[in-house]
Enzyme design. Structure first.
Site, PDB file in Angstrom:
ATOM      1  N   HIS A   1       9.898  28.703 -21.725  1.00  0.00           N
ATOM      2  CA  HIS A   1      10.003  28.980 -20.293  1.00  0.00           C
ATOM      3  C   HIS A   1       9.137  30.176 -19.903  1.00  0.00           C
ATOM      4  CE1 HIS A   1      12.728  31.177 -22.763  1.00  0.00           C
ATOM      5  NE2 HIS A   1      13.141  31.970 -21.803  1.00  0.00           N
TER       6      HIS A   1
ATOM      7  N   THR B   1       9.742  45.835 -17.799  1.00  0.00           N
ATOM      8  CA  THR B   1      10.827  45.383 -18.666  1.00  0.00           C
ATOM      9  C   THR B   1      11.169  46.443 -19.696  1.00  0.00           C
ATOM     10  OG1 THR B   1      11.591  43.616 -20.145  1.00  0.00           O
ATOM     11  CG2 THR B   1       9.292  44.260 -20.368  1.00  0.00           C
TER      12      THR B   1
ATOM     13  N   HIS C   1      11.140  42.307 -26.853  1.00  0.00           N
ATOM     14  CA  HIS C   1      10.855  40.919 -27.251  1.00  0.00           C
ATOM     15  C   HIS C   1      10.058  40.213 -26.158  1.00  0.00           C
ATOM     16  CE1 HIS C   1      13.629  41.160 -30.652  1.00  0.00           C
ATOM     17  NE2 HIS C   1      14.492  41.735 -29.833  1.00  0.00           N
TER      18      HIS C   1
ATOM     19  N   LYS D   1       7.305  29.051 -30.612  1.00  0.00           N
ATOM     20  CA  LYS D   1       8.109  29.268 -29.391  1.00  0.00           C
ATOM     21  C   LYS D   1       7.191  29.516 -28.200  1.00  0.00           C
ATOM     22  CE  LYS D   1      11.502  32.173 -27.055  1.00  0.00           C
ATOM     23  NZ  LYS D   1      12.277  33.405 -26.973  1.00  0.00           N
TER      24      LYS D   1
ATOM     25  N   ASP E   1      12.727  37.878 -14.644  1.00  0.00           N
ATOM     26  CA  ASP E   1      14.175  37.749 -14.799  1.00  0.00           C
ATOM     27  C   ASP E   1      14.428  36.362 -15.356  1.00  0.00           C
ATOM     28  OD1 ASP E   1      16.672  39.200 -14.574  1.00  0.00           O
ATOM     29  OD2 ASP E   1      17.292  37.543 -13.311  1.00  0.00           O
TER      30      ASP E   1
ATOM     31  N   PHE F   1      15.071  36.096 -29.946  1.00  0.00           N
ATOM     32  CA  PHE F   1      16.066  37.063 -29.468  1.00  0.00           C
ATOM     33  C   PHE F   1      17.083  36.323 -28.604  1.00  0.00           C
ATOM     34  CE2 PHE F   1      15.020  37.775 -24.919  1.00  0.00           C
ATOM     35  CZ  PHE F   1      13.806  37.104 -24.829  1.00  0.00           C
ATOM     36  N   GLY F   2      18.053  37.084 -28.098  1.00  0.00           N
ATOM     37  CA  GLY F   2      19.010  36.514 -27.142  1.00  0.00           C
ATOM     38  C   GLY F   2      19.692  35.260 -27.682  1.00  0.00           C
ATOM     39  N   TYR F   3      19.690  34.207 -26.881  1.00  0.00           N
ATOM     40  CA  TYR F   3      20.395  32.967 -27.221  1.00  0.00           C
ATOM     41  C   TYR F   3      19.548  32.015 -28.074  1.00  0.00           C
ATOM     42  CZ  TYR F   3      23.616  34.586 -23.618  1.00  0.00           C
ATOM     43  OH  TYR F   3      24.507  35.342 -22.894  1.00  0.00           O
ATOM     44  N   ASP F   4      18.391  32.476 -28.561  1.00  0.00           N
ATOM     45  CA  ASP F   4      17.490  31.590 -29.312  1.00  0.00           C
ATOM     46  C   ASP F   4      18.164  30.845 -30.473  1.00  0.00           C
ATOM     47  OD1 ASP F   4      15.334  31.962 -27.672  1.00  0.00           O
ATOM     48  OD2 ASP F   4      14.321  33.421 -28.952  1.00  0.00           O
TER      49      ASP F   4
END
Ligand code: ITT
Length: 192
Positions: free
Chosen positions: A176, A8, A12, A171, A69, A148-151
């Site tokens: 997931h 990766t 994060h 978290k 992914d 991060f991202g859509y958190d």
């Protein structure tokens, strides 16, 4: 101790996986093995992309490795952004990606969504998949600065805080990615 390279470029993800795994096995980074390649990711499922990333690394560098992914699936948007989560707006700019998601959802009351992670593990020529899913709801605006991202948009069902309002360990207790990584760790425990 088992050594695995995590394929990766997302630091994060690396931090989250290291926290979940603890000292159960040793995770090396792409930098540790001198890989600066732009690893291709052209599939249209999480499984295909995770496999593409781990297979690329294994075939070029010959190391035992895994790739994750992942993305957000919003029910009212036919599971968008899905595999396109990282570049939903055509860029990797998360402000733009979040703005686009909020725009497309508008004020629809159905805000159900899920985060999904698929891990592909490559040990020698063997490949194994592990999946983690968490269901939740998309907010009407961003809340919180963590993660991060859509958190900042995602509140897991049964909770009142978004992932971005939680501490990393809150978290990581339910996410997931943590679910998928726990399955990976269990598998490695039985095998080694
Ligand atoms: P690598 O491919 O290098 O691992 P990436 O960021 O490109 O890193 P993905 O292709 O798996 O990773 O894209 C996943 C995107 O989905 C990621 O960039 C985020 O926007 C989103 N995402 C995944 N997991 C998330 C999480 O736990 N919280 C918030 N957003 C997440």
């Amino acid at each position: 101790m088992i050594q695995l390279v995590f394929a990766t470029n997302n630091t994060h993800k690396l931090d989250e996986v290291r926290e979940v795994v603890g000292n159960k096995f040793h995770i090396q980074t792409l930098a540790d093995i001198g890989c600066t390649d732009d690893i291709p990711e052209t599939g249209d499922t999480f499984e295909a992309n995770a496999s593409q990333k781990s297979t690329y690394l294994y075939s070029r560098y010959g190391c035992d490795c895994f790739a994750d992914d992942s993305g957000l699936e919003v029910a009212a948007l036919a599971n968008e952004p899905g595999v396109y989560s990282a570049r939903y707006s055509g860029t990797r700019d998360m402000e733009k990606n979040i703005d686009l998601l909020l725009h497309r959802l508008g004020d629809r009351p159905d805000r159900a969504a899920r985060f999904r992670t698929v891990i592909s593990l490559r040990i020698g020529d063997d490949e194994h998949f592990f999946e983690g899913v968490i269901e939740g709801q998309i907010g009407y605006e961003r809340q919180g600065n963590g993660g991060f991202g859509y958190d900042p948009l995602f509140t897991p069902n049964g909770y009142v805080k978004t992932f971005a309002q939680m501490t990393p360990s809150e978290k990581n207790a339910i996410s997931h990615r943590a679910i998928a990584v726990a399955k990976l760790a269990d598998f490695l425990k039985t095998k080694f």
